[in-house]
Design an enzyme around this catalytic site. Sequence first.
Site, PDB file in Angstrom:
ATOM      1  N   LYS A  95       0.805  -1.088  -0.085  1.00  6.06           N
ATOM      2  CA  LYS A  95      -0.010  -0.029  -0.167  1.00  6.06           C
ATOM      3  C   LYS A  95       0.931   1.122  -0.045  1.00  6.06           C
ATOM      4  CE  LYS A  95      -3.048   2.818   2.885  1.00  6.06           C
ATOM      5  NZ  LYS A  95      -3.862   2.775   4.156  1.00  6.06           N
ATOM      6  N   GLY A 156      -8.471   9.297   9.083  1.00  2.00           N
ATOM      7  CA  GLY A 156      -8.591   9.287  10.608  1.00  2.00           C
ATOM      8  C   GLY A 156      -9.653  10.170  10.917  1.00  2.00           C
ATOM      9  N   GLY A 184     -10.834   7.747   5.726  1.00  7.26           N
ATOM     10  CA  GLY A 184     -12.007   8.681   5.872  1.00  7.26           C
ATOM     11  C   GLY A 184     -13.224   7.962   6.481  1.00  7.26           C
ATOM     12  N   ASN A 205      -9.610   1.639   9.299  1.00  7.71           N
ATOM     13  CA  ASN A 205      -8.895   1.080  10.616  1.00  7.71           C
ATOM     14  C   ASN A 205      -9.640   1.774  11.881  1.00  7.71           C
ATOM     15  OD1 ASN A 205      -5.450   0.499  11.530  1.00  7.71           O
ATOM     16  ND2 ASN A 205      -7.230   0.626  12.673  1.00  7.71           N
ATOM     17  N   THR A 206      -9.537   3.188  12.000  1.00 12.37           N
ATOM     18  CA  THR A 206      -9.771   3.736  13.097  1.00 12.37           C
ATOM     19  C   THR A 206     -11.323   3.729  13.440  1.00 12.37           C
ATOM     20  OG1 THR A 206      -8.282   5.501  12.477  1.00 12.37           O
ATOM     21  CG2 THR A 206      -9.707   6.203  14.161  1.00 12.37           C
TER      22      THR A 206
END
Lengths: 256, 65
Positions: A95, A156, A184, A205-206
């Site tokens: 990535k 994030g 996002g 992820n977040t």
Amino acid sequence: MPEFYGTRISSRLMLGTAQYPSPQVLSTAFRRSGAGVATVSLRREAARGDGDGFWQVIRELGVPVLPNTAGCHSVKEAVTTAHMARELFDTDWIKLEVIGHSDSLQPDPFGLVEAARILSDDGFKVFPYTTEDGIVAGKLLDAGCRVLMPWGAPIGTGLGLNNPYGLRALRAQFPDIPMVIDAGIGLPSHAAQAMELGFDAVLLNTAVAKAGDPAAMAEGFAHALDAGRLAYEADPMPPRDMAQPSTPILGLAVLK
Amino acid sequence: MKIVVNGTEAEIGATTLQAALKELGYGEARVATAVNEGFIPAAARAERRLTEGDRLEILSPKQGG
């Protein structure tokens, strides 16, 4: 399910491994989401060998690993990091992040294309973290990329899809290229929207790691991805501005 | 000699990258290495000589998004 560089993944969800309260929570959330890819990074190692324990947790997930070049701001940094990642994680998937702005974490499109060309020529299978810009996307494909990963919103932020028009246009411009919305995403509804637009997968992820109950949120995302994809495949109705009755007028009783 | 390991000065007796990793306590740890910002594959560590002031980066698998 989509194929990335000839590898069919088991889920449209690609899940990051950072910021979880514990490795146990990470594993539980991962399994409950059914995520098909785990994203990972590489960082400085203290001599005591913490990395070995984390690597064991990741291997036990049993999914392909996608290392990133997060934090790299130059082509040289990103290329060197990619080489280190290829050896460390035993994969040629990368990535590719070349960050152009430290506040927005917006990709540097010029550096990104240059690094993508260098790495593709060297046998890497590059997953470029890019914007929704169709011209940059074309250059990335010319550089050898066979997957695109446009951002939904800055990393994030959890803002969702900031530019649905641009993303829809990008999807239409390259209909045969697998595309992943990366960054996002804050809510399952954002992921569903990405699927409804015809994107192949979502990387987040977040939104899971920082939820009060990461495992429940992970499952929520899995349902949202299924719902959104099903809607895309079902060919949604076109929106219209004026009301139109769904019940037939013909045969309406006269009761005035 | 003095080198810089992950941003911190270190004094080592080793003269090759492979020996330095062992001396610094990395042993069999799963790591990737770079010297002076250039990637050094594991297979080349035994041949890669270190000199005073070299900057060594030692990275391992970590959480990422």
